[in-house]
Scaffold this active site. Structure first.
Site, PDB file in Angstrom:
ATOM      1  NE  ARG A 121      -3.955  -2.144   1.980  1.00  0.00           N
ATOM      2  CZ  ARG A 121      -3.767  -3.229   2.729  1.00  0.00           C
ATOM      3  NH1 ARG A 121      -2.791  -3.254   3.625  1.00  0.00           N
ATOM      4  NH2 ARG A 121      -4.554  -4.260   2.591  1.00  0.00           N
ATOM      5  CE  LYS A 143      -1.920  13.109 -14.824  1.00  0.00           C
ATOM      6  NZ  LYS A 143      -2.357  13.563 -16.159  1.00  0.00           N
ATOM      7  CD  GLU A 185       5.233  15.404 -23.238  1.00  0.00           C
ATOM      8  OE1 GLU A 185       4.501  16.371 -22.960  1.00  0.00           O
ATOM      9  OE2 GLU A 185       4.793  14.242 -23.384  1.00  0.00           O
ATOM     10  CE  LYS A 227       3.894  16.825 -14.707  1.00  0.00           C
ATOM     11  NZ  LYS A 227       3.971  15.593 -15.450  1.00  0.00           N
ATOM     12  CD  GLU A 237      -5.468  15.385 -15.775  1.00  0.00           C
ATOM     13  OE1 GLU A 237      -4.294  15.008 -15.639  1.00  0.00           O
ATOM     14  OE2 GLU A 237      -6.166  15.088 -16.744  1.00  0.00           O
ATOM     15  NE  ARG A 241      -0.795  16.185 -13.261  1.00  0.00           N
ATOM     16  CZ  ARG A 241      -0.034  15.477 -12.463  1.00  0.00           C
ATOM     17  NH1 ARG A 241      -0.228  15.522 -11.163  1.00  0.00           N
ATOM     18  NH2 ARG A 241       0.912  14.703 -12.957  1.00  0.00           N
ATOM     19  CG  ASN A 245      -3.094  15.291 -20.319  1.00  0.00           C
ATOM     20  OD1 ASN A 245      -1.992  14.755 -20.265  1.00  0.00           O
ATOM     21  ND2 ASN A 245      -4.006  15.145 -19.383  1.00  0.00           N
ATOM     22  CG  HIS A 248      -0.586  14.262 -23.872  1.00  0.00           C
ATOM     23  ND1 HIS A 248       0.007  15.459 -24.202  1.00  0.00           N
ATOM     24  CD2 HIS A 248       0.336  13.583 -23.136  1.00  0.00           C
ATOM     25  CE1 HIS A 248       1.232  15.507 -23.669  1.00  0.00           C
ATOM     26  NE2 HIS A 248       1.454  14.376 -23.030  1.00  0.00           N
ATOM     27  CG  HIS A 252      -2.714   9.163 -24.967  1.00  0.00           C
ATOM     28  ND1 HIS A 252      -3.310   9.489 -23.773  1.00  0.00           N
ATOM     29  CD2 HIS A 252      -1.392   9.353 -24.790  1.00  0.00           C
ATOM     30  CE1 HIS A 252      -2.368   9.870 -22.906  1.00  0.00           C
ATOM     31  NE2 HIS A 252      -1.198   9.791 -23.507  1.00  0.00           N
ATOM     32  CG  HIS A 265       4.318   9.907 -24.760  1.00  0.00           C
ATOM     33  ND1 HIS A 265       2.962   9.670 -24.648  1.00  0.00           N
ATOM     34  CD2 HIS A 265       4.547  11.063 -24.084  1.00  0.00           C
ATOM     35  CE1 HIS A 265       2.408  10.631 -23.926  1.00  0.00           C
ATOM     36  NE2 HIS A 265       3.357  11.490 -23.567  1.00  0.00           N
TER      37      HIS A 265
END
Ligand code: NAD
Ligand code: GLY
Length: 363
Positions: A121, A143, A185, A227, A237, A241, A245, A248, A252, A265
């Site tokens: 955990r 993330k 990026e 960032k 997010e 935030r 993206n 993206h 994606h 990417h």
């Protein structure tokens, strides 16, 4: 010690530093002060480990350390390979006070981070990003996760590291294609938040491409500052935030549609940003000159700017509909009101989205 800068991600008692500089992996004090217990597991991959594992191990004097080496590639960012990290943690009987050290690019960082979030955990995590993309983006902000065959980064957790150590010397061994992918990026930050930085990138692109150390360090620092501020304001997010993206959702779709590992990417994000700019122009927000400037800077970074024809318009729509920015069935897109000013919006028609996709195949 060589010069370095330190930024802070402000998240209350989970705040952490980002160290940026040359030859940081030659000095033990930075890493060791972020390892609270007496054990660590270094997670790396078969490309990065031969280059830097020994260096990191040498920093861990007095700390029991083990390592696990993953296969290299986006196609291995999945639950099966993640399980090999848990195998290593359990085989070596590493306890709750252990620290996972992610040594590699964004794939290693996202997987090691998710392992740290979920093993018993949650155990400590330090990110040592070794690609430009991971130094400006994926190692910062917490993330973590893996891909599912039906969607990228669909399984994961928010889990912040205790420190990010970005040794810019590691970029010397990166190949040119990966460097360009990282620049996508960097360009993103200029486009979404900082028109002056966009201009600076444009003017310094040649220096960045020839890996001028000062130019790279400046680009990493400004990118991480932007960032860090966004993450501090909206860690999970629920709002701004999502601006990170830009490009993206289109990107994606390309990554998933082409098969993980085919397009990098950053390459997919580069095309995605061109598509987002074209969509913004369709909505009357950007003018043609701004779209052309966006495409030109991405081209200048030696990135692709048009979508692959193998992905049809219908496939794009289908793949984009599994994006994490779909809320209550509505796809929100990050679009541009200006260079340096991004917004998140669902204020567009399906026809406009279709048209933007069609425009994405050519410049
Ligand atoms: P990557 O991790 O696949 O690394 C790119 C390639 O460079 C790999 O072959 C790797 O082995 C190699 N490499 C790494 N460091 C090297 C070095 N110093 N010298 C030589 N080779 C080196 O790719 P990436 O671009 O770093 O990261 C992409 C991943 O990051 C994607 O999975 C993406 O989804 C994820 N990502 C996550 C976030 C986030 O916020 N968590 C943000 C952006 C991207
Ligand atoms: N790379 C997008 C984010 O960290 O939110």
């Amino acid at each position: 010690m060589s010069e370095y800068s330190t930024l802070k991600v402000n998240l209350g008692d989970r705040s952490y530093p980002i160290y940026i500089g040359q030859n940081l992996l030659d000095h033990a004090d930075i890493l060791k002060k972020h390892i609270p217990g007496n054990s660590a597991l270094i997670v790396s991959n078969e490309t990065v480990a031969p280059l830097y594992l020994k260096k990191v191990e040498a920093l861990l004097t007095g700390i029991r350390h083990e390592s696990v080496i993953l296969p290299d590639g986006e196609q291995y960012k999945n639950l099966d390979v993640l399980n090999t990290i848990f195998d290593a943690l359990l085989t070596h009987r590493l306890d709750r006070n252990t620290t996972i050290i992610a040594l590699g690019g964004g794939v290693v960082g996202d997987m090691a981070g998710f392992a740290a979030a979920s093993y018993q955990r949650g155990v400590h995590l330090v990110q040592i990003p070794t690609t430009l993309l991971s130094q400006v983006d994926s190692s910062v902000g917490g993330k973590t996760g893996v891909n599912h065959p039906l969607g990228k980064n669909m399984i994961g957790a928010f889990y912040q590291p205790r420190a990010v150590i970005a040794d810019t010397s590691t970029l010397d061994t990166l190949d040119d294609r990966q460097l360009s992918a990282g620049l996508a990026e960097v360009i993103k930050y200029g486009l979404i938040k900082d028109a002056d930085f966009f201009e600076w990138i444009d003017q310094n692109m040649d220096a960045l491409l020839r890996r001028d150390h000062q130019a790279l360090a400046y680009a990493i620092e400004v990118s991480c500052k932007i960032k860090a501020n966004v993450v501090a304001a909206d860690e999970k997010e629920s709002g701004q935030r999502a601006l990170l993206n830009l490009g993206h959702t289109f990107g994606h779709a390309i990554e998933t549609g082409m098969g993980y590992g085919q397009w990098l990417h950053g390459e997919a994000v580069g095309v995605g940003m061109c598509m987002a700019a074209k969509m913004s122009a369709l909505l009357g927000w950007l003018d043609e000159n701004q779209v052309a400037k966006t495409i030109a800077i991405i081209q200048h970074a030696k990135l692709p700017t048009t979508a692959p024809h193998n992905i049809s318009e219908e496939q794009f729509l289908d793949l984009m509909s599994v994006d994490k920015k779909v809320l209550d069935g509505v796809l929100r897109l990050v679009l541009l009101k200006n260079i340096g000013h991004a917004v998140i919006s669902s204020d567009y028609s399906k026809d406009q989205l279709r048209k933007a996709i069609r425009l994405g195949y050519t410049n």
